[in-house]
Design an enzyme around this catalytic site. Sequence first.
Site, PDB file in Angstrom:
ATOM      1  N   ARG A  96       0.852  -1.214   0.000  1.00 27.45           N
ATOM      2  CA  ARG A  96       0.000   0.000   0.000  1.00 27.45           C
ATOM      3  C   ARG A  96       0.885   1.260   0.000  1.00 27.45           C
ATOM      4  O   ARG A  96       0.628   2.217  -0.722  1.00 27.45           O
ATOM      5  CB  ARG A  96      -0.888  -0.032   1.242  1.00 27.45           C
ATOM      6  CG  ARG A  96      -1.723   1.226   1.442  1.00 27.45           C
ATOM      7  CD  ARG A  96      -2.604   1.110   2.675  1.00 27.45           C
ATOM      8  NE  ARG A  96      -3.428   2.292   2.843  1.00 27.45           N
ATOM      9  CZ  ARG A  96      -4.329   2.419   3.815  1.00 27.45           C
ATOM     10  NH1 ARG A  96      -4.522   1.436   4.682  1.00 27.45           N
ATOM     11  NH2 ARG A  96      -5.058   3.520   3.924  1.00 27.45           N
ATOM     12  N   ASN A 150      -9.764  -4.770  -1.022  1.00 28.40           N
ATOM     13  CA  ASN A 150      -9.733  -3.609  -1.906  1.00 28.40           C
ATOM     14  C   ASN A 150      -8.844  -3.818  -3.117  1.00 28.40           C
ATOM     15  O   ASN A 150      -7.882  -4.580  -3.026  1.00 28.40           O
ATOM     16  CB  ASN A 150      -9.196  -2.401  -1.117  1.00 28.40           C
ATOM     17  CG  ASN A 150     -10.330  -1.629  -0.467  1.00 28.40           C
ATOM     18  OD1 ASN A 150     -11.407  -1.532  -1.038  1.00 28.40           O
ATOM     19  ND2 ASN A 150     -10.090  -1.101   0.699  1.00 28.40           N
ATOM     20  N   CYS A 171     -18.400  -2.757   1.289  1.00 29.46           N
ATOM     21  CA  CYS A 171     -17.600  -1.603   1.677  1.00 29.46           C
ATOM     22  C   CYS A 171     -18.262  -0.983   2.913  1.00 29.46           C
ATOM     23  O   CYS A 171     -19.473  -1.108   3.113  1.00 29.46           O
ATOM     24  CB  CYS A 171     -17.576  -0.583   0.532  1.00 29.46           C
ATOM     25  SG  CYS A 171     -16.643   0.908   0.921  1.00 29.46           S
ATOM     26  N   HIS A 201     -16.611   3.216  -3.712  1.00 29.62           N
ATOM     27  CA  HIS A 201     -15.830   4.449  -3.467  1.00 29.62           C
ATOM     28  C   HIS A 201     -16.157   5.539  -4.479  1.00 29.62           C
ATOM     29  O   HIS A 201     -15.395   6.496  -4.632  1.00 29.62           O
ATOM     30  CB  HIS A 201     -14.310   4.184  -3.443  1.00 29.62           C
ATOM     31  CG  HIS A 201     -13.879   3.461  -2.212  1.00 29.62           C
ATOM     32  ND1 HIS A 201     -12.590   3.161  -1.925  1.00 29.62           N
ATOM     33  CD2 HIS A 201     -14.610   2.975  -1.175  1.00 29.62           C
ATOM     34  CE1 HIS A 201     -12.519   2.512  -0.765  1.00 29.62           C
ATOM     35  NE2 HIS A 201     -13.727   2.393  -0.299  1.00 29.62           N
ATOM     36  N   TYR A 255     -15.114   9.882  -0.999  1.00 28.96           N
ATOM     37  CA  TYR A 255     -14.062   9.617  -1.995  1.00 28.96           C
ATOM     38  C   TYR A 255     -14.203  10.486  -3.242  1.00 28.96           C
ATOM     39  O   TYR A 255     -13.271  10.588  -4.036  1.00 28.96           O
ATOM     40  CB  TYR A 255     -14.061   8.132  -2.369  1.00 28.96           C
ATOM     41  CG  TYR A 255     -13.333   7.266  -1.367  1.00 28.96           C
ATOM     42  CD1 TYR A 255     -13.975   6.805  -0.219  1.00 28.96           C
ATOM     43  CD2 TYR A 255     -12.000   6.925  -1.558  1.00 28.96           C
ATOM     44  CE1 TYR A 255     -13.297   6.032   0.718  1.00 28.96           C
ATOM     45  CE2 TYR A 255     -11.313   6.146  -0.640  1.00 28.96           C
ATOM     46  CZ  TYR A 255     -11.968   5.698   0.502  1.00 28.96           C
ATOM     47  OH  TYR A 255     -11.292   4.928   1.428  1.00 28.96           O
TER      48      TYR A 255
HETATM   49  C1  G6P Z   1     -12.213   3.353   4.086  1.00 26.92           C
HETATM   50  C2  G6P Z   1     -12.552   2.429   2.987  1.00 26.92           C
HETATM   51  C3  G6P Z   1     -11.875   1.125   3.060  1.00 26.92           C
HETATM   52  C4  G6P Z   1     -10.418   1.327   3.350  1.00 26.92           C
HETATM   53  C5  G6P Z   1     -10.274   2.013   4.656  1.00 26.92           C
HETATM   54  C6  G6P Z   1      -8.815   2.340   4.918  1.00 26.92           C
HETATM   55  O1  G6P Z   1     -13.198   3.505   4.945  1.00 26.92           O
HETATM   56  O2  G6P Z   1     -13.928   2.246   2.820  1.00 26.92           O
HETATM   57  O3  G6P Z   1     -12.046   0.478   1.820  1.00 26.92           O
HETATM   58  O4  G6P Z   1      -9.718   0.099   3.389  1.00 26.92           O
HETATM   59  O5  G6P Z   1     -10.982   3.211   4.728  1.00 26.92           O
HETATM   60  O6  G6P Z   1      -8.720   2.704   6.272  1.00 26.92           O
HETATM   61  P1  G6P Z   1      -7.247   2.844   6.899  1.00 26.92           P
HETATM   62  O7  G6P Z   1      -7.497   3.163   8.330  1.00 26.92           O
HETATM   63  O8  G6P Z   1      -6.575   1.522   6.675  1.00 26.92           O
HETATM   64  O9  G6P Z   1      -6.596   3.952   6.110  1.00 26.92           O
END
Ligand code: G6P
Length: 450
Positions: A96, A150, A171, A201, A255
């Site tokens: 990531r 994801n 989601c 998203h 998003y």
């Molecule tokens: C969002 C999305 C998720 C994503 C997450 C990341 O709410 O809907 O798809 O994985 O945030 O959260 P983080 O705390 O890992 O940045």
Amino acid sequence: MNHKLKVVVIGGGSSYTPELIEGLINRYHEFPIAELWLVDIEAGKEKVNIIAELAQRMIQKKGFNIDVKVTLDRRLALENADFVCSQFRAGCLDGRIRDERISLKYGMIGQETNGLGGFANACRTIPITLDICKDMEELCPDAWLLNFTNPSGMVTEAVLKYTDIKAVGLCNVPVIMEKGIAQIIGAGEGEFIMQVAGLNHMIWVRKILHKGADKLNLVMNEILNGNDPLVPANIPPFEWPKDLLKDMGMIPCAYLRYYYTSDDIMKQEQAEADGEGTRGEVVKAMEKRLFDIYKNPDLAEKPKELEKRGGQYYSEAACELMTSIYNDKRTVMHVNTRNHGAISGLPDDCAVEVSSIITKSGPLPLNVEPFPDDTLRLIQLMKAYETLTVEAAVKGDLVAAKRGLILNPIVNTGTILDEALAETVRENSDDMPQFRWILEQNPTVNRAGE
Ligand code: G6P
């Protein structure tokens, strides 16, 4: 003898799993799970064992009889499964972070599910998911796959198009939006119906049906006045362009800021990356703290710290979906499923994120009033990008990749895209075997720092 309800979690070592355990415990009265298998890979062995011990403490505290098993052998876990929850992160958090840093280096938004980052995440994740489905077709062909991995929309589309598995993409964003709306209109759970539509998203709230009226304008006015509880924790607070939203007649999910205010976000993300770090780097530190908390033998509940993660409430969607299918509850949930006309102007077989009635036979998508032309064009553009990305991920087709990325409004094109793509493929060589041919055929791509 009653059938032993078996749930398998692929990516069981995720820091989010305690939330899933809490969701299963809260629904045990109507979803009497007998076996919960937590599956992970060698690299996640320590984490999945910490999660399993916490899960056992949480279950013991309630006195329920759920057998928690841990395995690195996915095929063993999948045998005769009823539900498979997929929540793994291909390339782990380092993947990531790579996605975020490479995008920013080439002047693009670096995000785990959007832009070049989302493309790279999809190319790492889709082949693994299709392998899981191949195992499911052999070992549990009647099981439901709940995909949380994801980028959930593209991964779900790949499963729907390339396998025979019954899959639903999930989601937490619709869950967060629904809770925020409930807070604004002062409604309890189930007292109103929210209708959303779009892509994962990239959804808009189209209706908020409460006590005989549509409360959409009321909620929109609250948001425009600065009261916006519809934003996940991973997206820093921000100002929507009020003139754009005022007469939009629908509420965009958080998003959409990546598309409505791209340059502002780019600058904000670059500043964050230069400061405390990218979101992935911040989360990596957060994860370490979370697992220190999970290890505590006196902990037997989901810790509050987990609510600081963007994916909060994901288990509401996952657990409610499983019990709604299992009990044919006909709940309205917001899921990724085949379009089949729900959104006019999109292909029938593509994956869309729409409000659906959940039955024992799966989601029944609610069709939505036609989108305004400009928004429909954005959705169509993004769906074309997603479909080409799925094709590129499955076939290792670089031309399909570039054709898709060129459509994406937050991806820079030309030489900069060639260089960014080359670096993406090079830095992900272990996690993108479908593109390894490029490294063999183009040594320049292989040379770091070109
Ligand atoms: C969002 C999305 C998720 C994503 C997450 C990341 O709410 O809907 O798809 O994985 O945030 O959260 P983080 O705390 O890992 O940045």
